[in-house]
Design a protein around this motif. Structure first.
Motif, short mmCIF file in Angstrom:
data_model
loop_
_atom_site.label_atom_id
_atom_site.label_comp_id
_atom_site.label_asym_id
_atom_site.label_seq_id
_atom_site.Cartn_x
_atom_site.Cartn_y
_atom_site.Cartn_z
N LYS A 70 0.84 -1.21 0.00
CA LYS A 70 0.00 0.00 0.00
C LYS A 70 0.87 1.25 0.00
CE LYS A 70 -4.06 -1.87 2.35
NZ LYS A 70 -4.89 -1.79 3.55
N ALA A 71 1.95 1.22 0.75
CA ALA A 71 2.85 2.37 0.81
C ALA A 71 3.48 2.61 -0.56
CB ALA A 71 3.94 2.15 1.87
N LYS A 72 3.92 1.54 -1.23
CA LYS A 72 4.51 1.68 -2.56
C LYS A 72 3.49 2.21 -3.55
CE LYS A 72 7.64 1.37 -5.70
NZ LYS A 72 8.72 2.35 -5.75
N SER A 73 2.27 1.70 -3.47
CA SER A 73 1.21 2.16 -4.36
C SER A 73 0.92 3.64 -4.14
CB SER A 73 -0.06 1.33 -4.17
OG SER A 73 -0.99 1.60 -5.19
N ASN A 74 0.88 4.06 -2.89
CA ASN A 74 0.65 5.47 -2.57
C ASN A 74 1.80 6.34 -3.11
OD1 ASN A 74 -1.71 4.80 -1.25
ND2 ASN A 74 -0.83 4.95 0.80
N ASP A 75 3.03 5.86 -2.96
CA ASP A 75 4.20 6.61 -3.46
C ASP A 75 4.14 6.76 -4.98
OD1 ASP A 75 5.12 6.71 -0.86
OD2 ASP A 75 6.63 5.14 -1.13
N LEU A 76 3.81 5.66 -5.67
CA LEU A 76 3.73 5.70 -7.13
C LEU A 76 2.64 6.66 -7.60
CD1 LEU A 76 4.17 1.90 -7.92
CD2 LEU A 76 5.74 3.73 -8.61
N LYS A 77 1.50 6.63 -6.90
CA LYS A 77 0.39 7.52 -7.26
C LYS A 77 0.80 8.98 -7.07
CE LYS A 77 -3.88 8.27 -8.46
NZ LYS A 77 -4.31 8.04 -9.81
N LYS A 78 1.45 9.25 -5.96
CA LYS A 78 1.87 10.62 -5.64
C LYS A 78 2.93 11.12 -6.61
CE LYS A 78 4.03 13.11 -1.82
NZ LYS A 78 4.53 12.98 -0.45
N MET A 79 3.89 10.27 -6.95
CA MET A 79 5.03 10.70 -7.77
C MET A 79 4.76 10.64 -9.27
SD MET A 79 8.08 8.96 -5.53
CE MET A 79 9.40 9.51 -6.57
N TYR A 80 4.02 9.61 -9.72
CA TYR A 80 3.89 9.38 -11.15
C TYR A 80 2.45 9.27 -11.65
CZ TYR A 80 8.71 8.10 -10.20
OH TYR A 80 10.00 8.10 -9.75
N GLY A 81 1.49 9.30 -10.74
CA GLY A 81 0.09 9.20 -11.14
C GLY A 81 -0.35 7.80 -11.50
N ILE A 82 0.42 6.77 -11.07
CA ILE A 82 0.04 5.39 -11.34
C ILE A 82 -0.04 4.61 -10.02
CG2 ILE A 82 1.06 5.38 -13.65
CD1 ILE A 82 3.41 3.73 -12.51
N ARG A 83 -0.80 3.55 -10.05
CA ARG A 83 -0.90 2.67 -8.88
C ARG A 83 0.06 1.49 -9.05
NH1 ARG A 83 -3.03 4.75 -4.45
NH2 ARG A 83 -4.90 5.94 -4.91
N LEU A 84 0.27 0.76 -7.99
CA LEU A 84 1.16 -0.40 -8.02
C LEU A 84 0.71 -1.40 -9.07
CD1 LEU A 84 3.63 -1.82 -6.87
CD2 LEU A 84 2.18 -2.74 -5.05
N SER A 85 -0.60 -1.59 -9.23
CA SER A 85 -1.10 -2.53 -10.23
C SER A 85 -0.68 -2.11 -11.64
CB SER A 85 -2.62 -2.66 -10.14
OG SER A 85 -3.24 -1.40 -10.35
N GLN A 86 -0.67 -0.80 -11.91
CA GLN A 86 -0.23 -0.30 -13.22
C GLN A 86 1.27 -0.50 -13.40
OE1 GLN A 86 -2.26 3.46 -12.25
NE2 GLN A 86 -2.92 3.45 -14.39
N TYR A 87 2.03 -0.27 -12.31
CA TYR A 87 3.48 -0.51 -12.34
C TYR A 87 3.73 -1.98 -12.68
CZ TYR A 87 8.27 -1.11 -10.72
OH TYR A 87 9.61 -1.43 -10.64
N GLU A 88 3.03 -2.87 -11.98
CA GLU A 88 3.24 -4.31 -12.19
C GLU A 88 2.84 -4.73 -13.60
OE1 GLU A 88 1.14 -5.85 -8.80
OE2 GLU A 88 2.88 -5.58 -7.50
N ALA A 89 1.77 -4.13 -14.15
CA ALA A 89 1.37 -4.43 -15.52
C ALA A 89 2.45 -3.99 -16.50
CB ALA A 89 0.04 -3.76 -15.85
N LEU A 90 3.06 -2.85 -16.24
CA LEU A 90 4.15 -2.36 -17.08
C LEU A 90 5.36 -3.31 -17.00
CD1 LEU A 90 4.84 -0.06 -19.00
CD2 LEU A 90 5.51 1.30 -17.02
N ALA A 91 5.65 -3.79 -15.80
CA ALA A 91 6.76 -4.73 -15.63
C ALA A 91 6.50 -6.02 -16.42
CB ALA A 91 6.97 -5.04 -14.14
N VAL A 92 5.27 -6.52 -16.38
CA VAL A 92 4.92 -7.72 -17.14
C VAL A 92 5.05 -7.45 -18.64
CG1 VAL A 92 2.99 -9.25 -17.77
CG2 VAL A 92 3.46 -8.73 -15.36
N GLN A 93 4.55 -6.30 -19.08
CA GLN A 93 4.62 -5.92 -20.49
C GLN A 93 6.08 -5.87 -20.97
OE1 GLN A 93 2.54 -2.23 -21.27
NE2 GLN A 93 3.62 -1.91 -23.17
N GLN A 94 6.99 -5.46 -20.09
CA GLN A 94 8.42 -5.38 -20.42
C GLN A 94 9.17 -6.66 -20.07
OE1 GLN A 94 8.83 -0.66 -19.29
NE2 GLN A 94 10.54 -1.97 -18.83
N ASN A 95 8.46 -7.72 -19.71
CA ASN A 95 9.07 -9.00 -19.32
C ASN A 95 10.03 -8.83 -18.14
OD1 ASN A 95 7.75 -10.62 -21.27
ND2 ASN A 95 9.13 -9.77 -22.82
#
Length: 117
Positions: free
Chosen positions: A20-45
């Motif tokens: 939750k803390a990581k998700s909050n940080d990502l939202k605050k800094m980049y406008g994305i949630r942890l789930s979006q970060y993880e989807a991007l990581a999967v997309q980039q293998n």
């Protein structure tokens, strides 16, 4: 003392709720949630968008570090995930394609070729 208590409570909460803390940080800094970060990581293998290698840096606990989010500093738009080395390199080149092109030209000009002797 009240601010100190709040900071202590926040550190405890972050330690107990790292996702939750990581998700909050990502939202605050980049406008994305942890789930979006993880989807991007999967997309980039799970490799860097530039060098195509996994993150090699370790976090403060000695575990694998998450890849940094690369973003445009002018618009805030997320471009992808990079390894720490590539992310720092882009920063050192001020995210300027012209400077990076000059660096590529410089390296190409000074490529050492193996001697034939």
């Amino acid at each position: 003392i009240q601010d100190a208590d709040k900071a202590i409570r926040q550190r405890i909460w972050r330690k107990q709720n790292p996702e939750k803390a990581k998700s909050n940080d990502l939202k605050k800094m980049y406008g994305i949630r942890l789930s979006q970060y993880e989807a991007l990581a999967v997309q980039q293998n799970h490799v860097c968008a530039i060098c195509q290698q996994p993150e090699k840096s370790l976090d403060k606990d000695g575990g694998p570090r998450r890849m940094p989010v690369d973003h445009c500093h002018e618009t805030g738009r997320v471009r992808g995930l990079l390894c720490t080395s590539c992310n720092r390199a882009l920063g050192m080149f001020k995210d300027d394609p012209n400077i990076l092109k000059k660096a590529i030209d410089y390296l190409n000009k000074h490529i050492d070729t193996p001697s034939t002797t």
